[in-house]
Design an enzyme around this catalytic site. Sequence first.
Site, PDB file in Angstrom:
ATOM      1  N   GLY A   8       0.784  -1.231   0.000  1.00 36.36           N
ATOM      2  CA  GLY A   8       0.000   0.000   0.000  1.00 36.36           C
ATOM      3  C   GLY A   8       0.810   1.271   0.000  1.00 36.36           C
ATOM      4  O   GLY A   8       0.240   2.358  -0.142  1.00 36.36           O
ATOM      5  N   ASP A  54       6.883  -7.594   5.719  1.00 37.93           N
ATOM      6  CA  ASP A  54       6.927  -8.268   4.432  1.00 37.93           C
ATOM      7  C   ASP A  54       5.764  -9.247   4.340  1.00 37.93           C
ATOM      8  O   ASP A  54       5.468  -9.964   5.307  1.00 37.93           O
ATOM      9  CB  ASP A  54       8.261  -9.020   4.309  1.00 37.93           C
ATOM     10  N   VAL A  55       5.122  -9.293   3.175  1.00 36.36           N
ATOM     11  CA  VAL A  55       3.981 -10.190   3.006  1.00 36.36           C
ATOM     12  C   VAL A  55       4.410 -11.650   3.089  1.00 36.36           C
ATOM     13  O   VAL A  55       3.562 -12.539   3.258  1.00 36.36           O
ATOM     14  CB  VAL A  55       3.269  -9.881   1.657  1.00 36.36           C
ATOM     15  N   ALA A  75       1.109  -6.066  -3.326  1.00 37.39           N
ATOM     16  CA  ALA A  75       2.539  -6.278  -3.106  1.00 37.39           C
ATOM     17  C   ALA A  75       3.102  -7.214  -4.164  1.00 37.39           C
ATOM     18  O   ALA A  75       2.636  -8.346  -4.328  1.00 37.39           O
ATOM     19  CB  ALA A  75       2.775  -6.860  -1.715  1.00 37.39           C
ATOM     20  N   ALA A  76       4.102  -6.742  -4.897  1.00 34.48           N
ATOM     21  CA  ALA A  76       4.713  -7.564  -5.940  1.00 34.48           C
ATOM     22  C   ALA A  76       5.977  -6.886  -6.439  1.00 34.48           C
ATOM     23  O   ALA A  76       6.139  -5.670  -6.338  1.00 34.48           O
ATOM     24  CB  ALA A  76       3.757  -7.779  -7.118  1.00 34.48           C
ATOM     25  N   TYR A 178       8.342 -12.298 -14.998  1.00 31.23           N
ATOM     26  CA  TYR A 178       7.301 -11.533 -14.326  1.00 31.23           C
ATOM     27  C   TYR A 178       5.920 -12.042 -14.716  1.00 31.23           C
ATOM     28  O   TYR A 178       5.047 -12.259 -13.862  1.00 31.23           O
ATOM     29  CB  TYR A 178       7.444 -10.049 -14.672  1.00 31.23           C
ATOM     30  N   ARG A 246      -0.331  -0.413 -27.084  1.00 30.40           N
ATOM     31  CA  ARG A 246      -0.571  -0.643 -25.666  1.00 30.40           C
ATOM     32  C   ARG A 246      -1.839   0.099 -25.258  1.00 30.40           C
ATOM     33  O   ARG A 246      -2.369   0.924 -25.990  1.00 30.40           O
ATOM     34  CB  ARG A 246       0.616  -0.143 -24.816  1.00 30.40           C
TER      35      ARG A 246
END
Length: 353
Positions: A8, A54-55, A75-76, A178, A246
């Site tokens: 966040g 940390d997640v 979160a990534a 990714y 895109r």
Amino acid sequence: MRVLVTGGAGFIGSHIVTALVADGHEPVVLDALLPSAHPVDPPPPVEAEWIHADVRDGAAVARALRGVDAVCHQAAMVGLGKDFAAAPDYVSCNDLGTAVLLAAMAPAGVRDLVLAGSMVVYGEGRYDCPRHGRVGPGPRTAADLDAGRFEPGCPYCGSELAPGLIGEEAATDPRNVYAATKLAQEHLTAAWARATGGRAVSLRYHNVYGPGMPRDTPYAGVASFFRSSLARGEAPRVFEDGGQRRDFVHVRDVAAANALALAAVRGREPGALSAFNTGSGEPRTVGEMAAALAAAHGGPGPVVTGEYRLGDVRHITASSQRLRAELGWRSEVGFAAGMAEFARSGQRAAAVP
């Protein structure tokens, strides 16, 4: 509603927190503040509980989930990064982190999740051949790209293909690390929903841009690269011939989509994951975006280099009709206005290499 927003403090996550507060919700921010994304600690979110963790830390996640009604999982580790050597970090941050979060949700009694998905799960976008109809071209070869043959041909006859808008029913075909981790996040979430009776939505973001993007980092989108160049007084360097299509969607529109999805997820079918493309509906080429951003910034104009990245795809643009029809969302920030604002807005500090 009390909402845990993982990641966040990040670019998109911070805008989601702002949107949730504006809608009267109570966000709880969990962020690890990893140096790759936060070389300088941001100020704690206003009007949100702040948890520095940390997640991937199961105990911290369990504590963060207390009293929470729903989770917005942002979160990534994002972007293509530098090379394949970063694969363990991507898998750890994105997939292990998601697994730890999901494992903690059912014991905490939390059954509703909105996931930050991505259009990268599709690989190339939708293509139609005049002879063979809808086709899926394979990955482009280095030989073709070295020769300046950027457009994929029909896999059956080699004919020129017409790109179009891709829908959620399209087959997935991740073509870099990714992308593989983002698809794995969806598979993990779908498995969690089936096992626990959870309800989940994945918003497959297209090319998100806007105020607060990080600068000078390999872990961001092409809009950030161009904006960083302009901030240094340098011309944006456009890869290939600039004709890559895109869908550039403004971060405030993406935040609004998350707020709507959080409100709607409780009405979704238990035990299932629903995916929604989240794009502006205004396809543009990368060259057009670079030119618009440079003009709004006052130059210098973009330079088309012919360079390429082997993991990139040629065309990927979204049909967001499902998101409009089922959740009532539509993008509000047009391309010209959004690029003009982005050209003048600040960026986050450069990330640690």
